[in-house]
Design a protein around this motif. Sequence first.
Motif, PDB file in Angstrom:
ATOM      1  N   GLU A  46       0.817  -1.219   0.000  1.00 50.72           N
ATOM      2  CA  GLU A  46       0.000   0.000   0.000  1.00 50.72           C
ATOM      3  C   GLU A  46       0.850   1.268   0.000  1.00 50.72           C
ATOM      4  O   GLU A  46       0.406   2.330  -0.438  1.00 50.72           O
ATOM      5  N   HIS A  47       2.083   1.164   0.495  1.00 48.92           N
ATOM      6  CA  HIS A  47       2.967   2.336   0.571  1.00 48.92           C
ATOM      7  C   HIS A  47       4.276   2.058  -0.166  1.00 48.92           C
ATOM      8  O   HIS A  47       5.350   2.471   0.294  1.00 48.92           O
ATOM      9  N   HIS A  48       4.176   1.377  -1.300  1.00 46.58           N
ATOM     10  CA  HIS A  48       5.387   0.939  -1.996  1.00 46.58           C
ATOM     11  C   HIS A  48       6.180   2.082  -2.614  1.00 46.58           C
ATOM     12  O   HIS A  48       7.321   1.881  -3.059  1.00 46.58           O
ATOM     13  N   GLU A  49       5.601   3.273  -2.644  1.00 46.55           N
ATOM     14  CA  GLU A  49       6.308   4.402  -3.250  1.00 46.55           C
ATOM     15  C   GLU A  49       7.317   5.048  -2.298  1.00 46.55           C
ATOM     16  O   GLU A  49       8.066   5.941  -2.689  1.00 46.55           O
ATOM     17  N   ARG A  50       7.380   4.595  -1.033  1.00 44.28           N
ATOM     18  CA  ARG A  50       8.272   5.234  -0.070  1.00 44.28           C
ATOM     19  C   ARG A  50       8.808   4.216   0.942  1.00 44.28           C
ATOM     20  O   ARG A  50       8.340   3.082   0.999  1.00 44.28           O
ATOM     21  N   TYR A  51       9.791   4.649   1.735  1.00 38.63           N
ATOM     22  CA  TYR A  51      10.344   3.813   2.794  1.00 38.63           C
ATOM     23  C   TYR A  51       9.432   3.840   4.025  1.00 38.63           C
ATOM     24  O   TYR A  51       8.840   4.879   4.350  1.00 38.63           O
ATOM     25  N   ILE A  52       9.341   2.685   4.709  1.00 38.99           N
ATOM     26  CA  ILE A  52       8.518   2.548   5.912  1.00 38.99           C
ATOM     27  C   ILE A  52       9.453   2.351   7.102  1.00 38.99           C
ATOM     28  O   ILE A  52      10.250   1.413   7.119  1.00 38.99           O
ATOM     29  N   SER A  53       9.347   3.231   8.081  1.00 39.50           N
ATOM     30  CA  SER A  53      10.223   3.132   9.247  1.00 39.50           C
ATOM     31  C   SER A  53       9.712   2.082  10.226  1.00 39.50           C
ATOM     32  O   SER A  53       8.543   1.671  10.174  1.00 39.50           O
TER      33      SER A  53
END
Length: 689
Positions: free
Chosen positions: A43-50
């Motif tokens: 769902e948030h593949h466009e950015r890094y997840i902390s």
Amino acid sequence: MANAMLIKFGEYCLDTEEMSLQINEQLVVLEPKVFAVLMYFIEHHERYISMDELHDNLWKDRCVSDAAVRRIISKLRIILNDDYKDPKYLQSLSKRGYKLICPVSTIPSPIEEKQTSIEKTEHKNVKKAKVYFYLIAIAILFLSLAYLLFKYNVDEVSVTARVVNTVVSDKKAFAASSEGRYIAFTSKLSHEKNYHIYLKDQKTETIEVLVDNTTLPTGLVFSNDGERLYFSDNLGDIALLKQIDLTNKAHGVGTLVADFYFITDVFIDKNENDVIYFSGQKDQQSALLIYKFNSEKGLLEEITSVPQKGFHDSRADISPDSGKLVVLRIYLGSKRNSIRVHDLKTGRTLFHHDQNTTIYDVHWLDDEHIILLDDKKLAKINVKTGDSNIIIDKNKGLIALERVTPNTLLAIRDNDIINTLIEKKLPLSDFKNVEMIQKKQPEQDSSIIAYQPLGNKIWTVINEGGVSSLIFYEKSKVTKKATLMSTENPLELLGASLSGQYVLLKLQDRITILNTFDNSLTYLSKADELIGDVTLSLNEKSILYTRKSNGEWQVFEYVIEEKTKNLIFKGYRFIRQFEGGYVLGDNTGRLSRFDANEETMTSMPVSMSTETNTNWAVINGKVLWSNHNLINTTFYEIDLNDVDTSSLKSKTFDFSVIRPRFYVDKVNGLIIVESLGGRTSEIISINIQ
């Protein structure tokens, strides 16, 4: 993305409704938390997840450690066959987190396509569409009912078991010939030291001795043609892979492999001749791995590898189609066990199953199903879907399995025995029995699982009906027993203070201090921390324990009243205190003595065991420890200031009688060991319909 859909990322297709991953024709059902993490990355593949974001959004209802989250991510990497050093799917950057780096797209599901088609044609004939819809609904309802009835009949498992007539003895390993006519099994009578290997003809009911002088045969398997029987024999410091000639009455025995420290499981590929597989340990410090030995060419090949120390591939089996290997991996120092299915051609992991209960055995039932025996049940698992069906619930003493046909299994079942706890007088030169305590009452479903005396005081843990209770009493007042706590969770007794105020426990894999004065619990460690050793200080005001952090063992002192901890040593896994200093052991068990007054460290000339089922203590100016090799249990004793082993003493017992785990009564100068009663086991045939 909350609705059911198919998501394509990289080579994988994710079914969000079934929580399953598909690549080519392989299907893997994901654990709920692994699925949740994967969905969040998608769902948030466009950015890094902390890491903080994962905590806040996926674990907001509970407090878990970063290590627990990383374990979920590691499981996901294993499923995706992704290398963190050269990732194709999950890339991690320090201080930024994780990012899904492969292309992501949504695939219309068949239901969505059908719905779109209906919407396009609906305006042409509304009435006809409604009638058609109702007919479809009725048909679906009918098919659903039929499916449920069919599923009920298919999933209903009928199990019958019968005892196979053999020798009344203790059995550890057995095997069935390919057609099921012959059964080979190891057997040890209570009054004998060595094991025998027997062969039973199921047709004529005759039993004969093949070998009568094996030490510890842990694996047996027939060759495909039934002309040879392969077995492992462990002699204490060397392990042998041997074969027995079954073509003549002499039954000659030959050695195939001799350069191993320990060999457990022995098995074959049903479609490959002159090749034997086994689980072997090259030396005492190395891991158990799966090996392949070609007896015709004399070639030995390593089949599996482990990522770190403490991981052991203890059992395995090859699928009937010869394409897959199922491996039981155990993790020393924890109760974790895992099952892995590997593609023998590509090396890819096709299926992975983890659990925190002991797994005894695993075998292929057919090319899609494995059978798993643990301390709770016997189950059948589909390695393509992950679906599991219980064959036998509430395991009653089953310890080993053998597949004869997809509907017939053989198993070894241990009979109930009565063990005793024996108090032995120290030092070793005066190693006499003082008192014997019966460990299991035959008229009750309860047993003593820990027993710690200190002078007249007794702390014990008794398990009854799945509930473990910590009980305190005095020897002079046995009838006045006080239950300090009861729990259905795993409970271990680690030690107690002379005053009786503090009891050291391991509760749910966490080091815990029980204050018996106010019944309060203080947790010293987290469930995912690796603890090496723990003991009370001499003044009973603090706890000494070791913890592995960033690959290094560290020794801490926790002051109970102040609730503070201090780092006191680095590089040591074991610690005991004595008047004037400490005895410390490194990761290999090598001992050193630290003089607190002079602040000097002196190497001692001995090493103790690092096995989890052993113990050690410092008492009356001597260091005492136990060791074993699955054949013998040995207790050692050395003077605290010895520099050349001149004071070293030892006592050796049969491992099948005396276990190496012990408790210490410092007041009376005793150690308490467990003595096993006469063990018998039987082979049973299990028919599944």
